[in-house]
Write an enzyme that holds these catalytic residues in place. Structure first.
Site, PDB file in Angstrom:
ATOM      1  CD  GLU A 188      37.903  31.077 -37.630  1.00  0.00           C
ATOM      2  OE1 GLU A 188      37.849  32.256 -37.247  1.00  0.00           O
ATOM      3  OE2 GLU A 188      37.523  30.112 -36.936  1.00  0.00           O
ATOM      4  CB  THR A 207      39.460  45.304 -50.349  1.00  0.00           C
ATOM      5  OG1 THR A 207      38.039  45.343 -50.543  1.00  0.00           O
ATOM      6  CG2 THR A 207      39.758  45.523 -48.890  1.00  0.00           C
ATOM      7  CB  ILE A 220      40.447  42.174 -44.961  1.00  0.00           C
ATOM      8  CG1 ILE A 220      39.441  42.432 -46.096  1.00  0.00           C
ATOM      9  CG2 ILE A 220      41.036  43.479 -44.451  1.00  0.00           C
ATOM     10  CD1 ILE A 220      38.318  43.372 -45.747  1.00  0.00           C
ATOM     11  CE  LYS A 257      34.015  38.170 -37.360  1.00  0.00           C
ATOM     12  NZ  LYS A 257      34.924  37.848 -38.466  1.00  0.00           N
TER      13      LYS A 257
END
Lengths: 504, 493
Positions: free
Chosen positions: A344, A16, A348, A79
């Site tokens: 939390e 990522t 990313i 989300k």
């Protein structure tokens, strides 16, 4: 001409972090840099960070990524926040929403009025009832927020839950389309300049030598360049954040598709639950000092709600960070720069913050110290604020049912955090930032959700008569409930907007 | 545990700062009993004596429930769009610092990066030529309300006696009370808190919280500790001489700040009079010479020169005594921050009102914000000196000073590539920093890479188009006088 030579950027590691960096640089600085990513298919990607923060939307927009296409490709869902279960006490549940409590307008925050009404002995609903984001999440509904600031539907935000192993390949296609090069191979040697200590080249198993001006370390926990090669010291935060392992196992989704991630406190850590279109991600983040790998694995397997889709997989880590993220001509992005558990969904986000900093402060071939300093200053701010926010979740508890909870409940916390807690406890005051990842409402959600209730409130909230405040709160609660009920279900919205391709 | 709320607030000082604090406290926290120990402000309380104000004053007034008809029409204020800086860099033309954006972003990149790109290998029109607000201000024109260029803000040039009287009347109307007698002594309790004030008439005035708005002497706060952070290494002027001249029929929309061999001279056009002043270093210029320079600027002196010690109290709020205005931060009038800092302290005081025990943790947060704000104002003012270019020793020394760390970082990042680091509690916007940096000739060493991703021809064309469209603005809009007359008629109607 002032247009000088292109900077050769070598990104070490796919995954990522690597492909987000490659895509951003190739897209935003096409004339300034040549992007070359080196990765080895033999090395797996960690793929944590399946849940994200709303900031990722800005990243995608800046790169011109189409939301529906991206969501379909990564089998993503929406989300609205994170549900925390069993944190303050066993049996508790609250949602940290991406949005405000109340309307979020006016100079005195809504929660001050809420505290006042409770102290006056009025029967008022839980603070959660005054958040539009929470109301939607609890009903498993979703609709994009309204742009009109007067609408109650403008008071929430959203992020994505997606399959991180699909995000990197998706970005890779884009990055390569924008001109990024990729070389497959394992790095066996890193060459440094004898005089400056800068990195000159990486050498692959095949013998190929790849030179560059700027090296971005996206090698993950290994921290091949910043840690191993340059020896930047690691600041260990595990005395505050003792979880050091995770065991992960996806399962079939057998409940309605919830538009939120769950973080369920366990005996020696917590368990995540992230519903995607095709499966639900699960994992138990735990402290190996307090529980064995076998016990943790058994606890996860017992807790997972649907049919398992893979064997449990073990990850090891240490909370903390490399003291500096940019040293010499090397910038670490993501896990190579540090690790904070995904409580939390900040993994990313931290990748994104580093990339944004790099794009905004992109150097010349000869790097100036001031750019490095400014970058490191920004990253310091991000890590410090997230660290305190995470520690708060463990520390703000009355749980005494396991040695783990006894430890975190009674441990000494950083002074920067104890002051914040004391300010809230006294008068519901949240230290305000103009910029930063978690703003007022996030802190308020966790404080109140985990039992830190202010003893006092902003004296300005004492001015309006009680009856008027109560009437306003009742009307707001009803408006939120009614608006939420009128919105479509999350699963229906996803199916209409961004359905994943049928499994091949 | 002492969780009793504060009930009685005593404000020492009888000027604009004290009355503004009283009005704000009564308006936002009407249960407080607010007493103002009103005395004539001292001559060195510059926040009381400088009529030019920043745009933030309008928000402060609106928050208090004051309307333009009170603060502008009845209190006889003029408008101001910015300041024209003359001769701060010998080799360059005057520049305007107006409160509005310059140019428009090209894609996601800030306009100034493109201007820098052109400036690096050519001579584009000056940076302020791309500020619609600066163009209006130079032309002496105002767009009608609602039709202003995007992001334009204006400040006021106050009529100080009327403004003070208005604030006083408003505070009294809201329920504050005035005691018209002098301060004889400050009585401390055993725990070091202020217990009461003994007054000249022999009476005692007790309170839970004491607000010190007595000017630089900080008659109350200085009794608790004398600590003071000296800013003279970066802000070399230590004297101010004020003056005035008759009002102009059309007050200019720009104040003028002109660098002189050992300081600088200013002029602000009000409705009733034009305010003048000179800030200088007593070591480099005598008071007599200063008086001559003021007279050459067309003004007669209003009182004797006042000594100025620039700097701040490290903890403006200690125990139950909080210093605001010049008692907390004393700076020269450059960029007109005196009253702004006082207003900002008042807002902070209202928002952070503690209990009677004035818990250290709450005061620490107040002081942290105050420090961050004051330091960045210091940096912005110091920038004018550090980025100056004049041959006299006063200026050479000022430009050679070693900047405070936060400003050094700002300057080196900007000099490298035209970026400005982000700071919390910043008073001046990015465009304000740019106006002064680029206006005084600080040109970045290189062009930001993001700006280079826009093709050069496109950047040139966009910048030229913008310049042309701005040059065409101005005529047809109202003059300052017409604008004020219009406002007055609206109120009468």
């Amino acid at each position: 001409m002032s247009d000088e030579a292109r900077v050769n950027v070598i990104i070490v590691g796919g995954g990522t972090a690597g492909w987000m960096t490659a895509a951003a640089l190739a897209r935003l600085l096409p004339r300034r840099c040549a992007v070359h990513l080196v990765e080895s298919e033999a090395i797996g990607i960690v793929g944590v960070g399946e849940a994200t923060l709303p900031h990722l939307r800005a990243f995608n927009e800046r790169l011109g990524i189409d939301e529906a296409e991206f969501m379909a490709a990564t089998r993503a869902t929406f989300k609205l926040g994170i549900e925390f279960r069993n944190w303050g006490r066993v049996g508790d549940s609250y949602i940290h929403p991406f949005g405000t409590f109340g309307r979020g307008q006016g100079e005195v925050d809504f929660h001050h009025y809420w505290v006042r009404m409770r102290q006056e002995g009025h029967a008022v609903a839980d603070l959660q009832a005054y958040s539009m984001g929470v109301a939607l999440a609890r009903l498993d509904r979703f609709q994009p927020p309204d742009g009109d600031p007067r609408s109650i539907a403008s008071t929430y935000g959203y992020a994505y839950q997606f399959d991180a192993t699909l995000f990197a390949p998706y970005l890779r296609r884009l990055a390569e389309g924008w001109g990024a090069r990729r070389t497959e191979g394992r790095i066996v040697e890193v060459e440094r300049d004898g005089a400056s200590g800068d990195i000159r080249a990486v050498v692959l198993e095949s013998g190929e030598r790849i030179e560059g001006d700027l090296f971005v370390d996206c090698s993950g926990f290994v921290s091949l360049l910043l840690g191993r090669t340059l020896g930047e010291p690691f600041e260990d935060w595990s005395h505050w954040l003792p979880c050091d392992r995770a065991v992960a196992m996806p399962c079939r989704t057998e409940t309605p598709l919830s538009p939120y991630t769950s973080a369920i406190a366990m005996d020696a850590g917590w368990r995540w639950r992230i519903p995607l279109q095709h499966r639900t991600g699960n994992g138990y983040v735990y402290a190996s000092r307090f529980i064995s790998d076998e016990e943790a694995r058994a606890a996860l397997v017992a807790a997972v709600e649907g049919e398992p889709l893979a064997e449990p997989r073990l990850l090891r880590f240490t909370a903390g960070r490399r003291r500096r993220s940019w040293v010499g001509n090397c910038i670490a992005v993501g896990l190579a720069s540090g690790f904070l558990e995904p409580l939390e969904s900040t993994s990313i986000y931290l990748v994104q913050a580093a990339i944004t900093g790099l794009v905004e402060l992109f150097p010349e071939r000869r790097i100036s110290a001031v750019e490095r300093d400014e970058f490191n200053r920004l990253i310091d701010l991000e890590y410090g604020r997230i660290r305190d926010f995470l520690i708060l979740h463990y520390h703000a508890t009355s749980r005494d049912d396991s040695p783990f909870w006894d430890y975190v409940r009674t441990m000494a916390v950083p002074e920067t955090l104890s002051e914040k807690i004391e300010l809230f406890r006294r008068r519901g005051r949240v230290v305000k930032y103009r910029e930063g990842v978690f703003l007022d409402a996030s802190w308020i959600a966790v404080y109140v959700g985990q039992g830190i209730l202010p003893r006092g409130f902003d004296p300005r909230a004492a001015t309006p008569p009680s009856e008027a405040v109560l009437r306003g709160m009742a009307a707001l609660g009803e408006e939120i409930a009614a608006s939420a009920r009128a919105m479509p279900g999350h699963a229906a919205h996803v199916a209409g907007y961004c359905p994943m391709a049928p499994a091949a | 545990m002492n969780a009793r709320p504060i009930e009685r607030v005593v404000i020492a000082g009888g000027g604009i700062v004290a009355w503004s604090a009283a009005a704000a406290l009564k308006r936002k926290l009407p249960r407080l009993a607010v007493t103002v120990l009103a005395s004539e402000p001292p001559a060195d309380a510059l926040a009381e004596r400088i009529p030019a104000t920043l745009p933030s004053i309008l928000g402060f007034h609106a928050d208090l429930g004051l309307r333009d008809e009170d603060t502008i029409v009845r209190a006889r204020s003029a408008l101001r769009l910015g300041t024209e800086f003359v001769a701060w860099n010998h080799g360059l033309a005057p520049y305007v610092h107006a409160y509005a954006p310059h140019g428009r972003p090209l894609g996601t990149t800030s306009f100034h990066l493109h201007w820098v790109r052109l400036a690096r290998d050519g001579a584009p029109p000056p940076f302020d030529a791309f500020s619609p607000a600066a163009a209006l201000a130079r032309a002496g024109r105002l767009a009608p309300p609602g039709a202003e260029p995007e992001g334009l803000e204006h400040g006021l040039v106050l009529d100080l006696p009327l403004h003070s009287a208005m604030m006083r009347a408003y505070a009294l109307h809201l329920g504050a009370t005035a005691r018209e007698t002098g301060l004889a002594d400050v009585r401390l309790r055993a725990d070091g808190f202020v217990g009461s004030l003994r007054l000249d008439d022999g009476s005692e005035l007790g309170g839970d919280l004491f607000v010190d708005a007595t000017g630089p002497a900080a008659l109350l706060r200085s009794r608790l500790d004398p600590a003071f952070e000296d800013w003279s290494p970066w802000l070399p002027c230590d004297r101010v001489l004020l003056g005035e001249s008759p009002a102009q029929p059309e007050p200019p929309l720009l104040d003028r700040a002109e660098a002189l061999p050992a300081g600088w001279r200013w002029r602000s056009g009000g409705v009733e009079r034009t305010a003048h002043g000179l800030a200088y270093a007593s070591g480099a210029l005598s008071d007599e010479a200063a008086a001559r320079l003021l007279a050459e600027g067309g003004a007669r002196a209003a009182g004797a020169p006042v000594a100025l010690r620039q700097g701040r109290r490290p903890r403006p709020w200690l125990r139950n005594c909080v210093a605001i205005g010049d008692a907390a931060v004393a700076v020269e009038p450059l960029e007109w921050t005196g009253l702004h800092l006082a207003h900002s302290a008042i807002d902070r005081l209202v928002a952070m009102m503690p209990d009677r025990d004035c818990a250290a943790v709450e005061l620490a947060e107040y002081n942290r914000q105050s420090e961050a704000e004051a330091n960045r104002v210091r940096d912005f003012l110091a920038l004018h000196y550090l980025a100056s270019a004049r041959p006299e020793p006063f200026w050479r020394d000022a430009a050679a000073a070693r900047p405070p760390a936060s400003l050094a970082h700002t300057l080196s990042l900007f000099r490298e590539r035209g970026r400005l680091p982000f700071h919390e509690e910043e008073t001046f916007s990015r465009d304000s920093w740019l106006a002064v940096l680029l206006g005084q000739g600080v040109i970045p060493r290189r062009v930001d890479p993001l700006a280079l991703s826009v093709p050069r021809e496109e950047a040139v064309r966009r910048i030229e188009d913008l310049g042309a469209s701005l040059a065409a603005a101005g005529p047809g809009l109202a003059t300052h006088g017409e604008y004020l007359t219009h406002l007055t008629r609206q109120v009468r109607r």
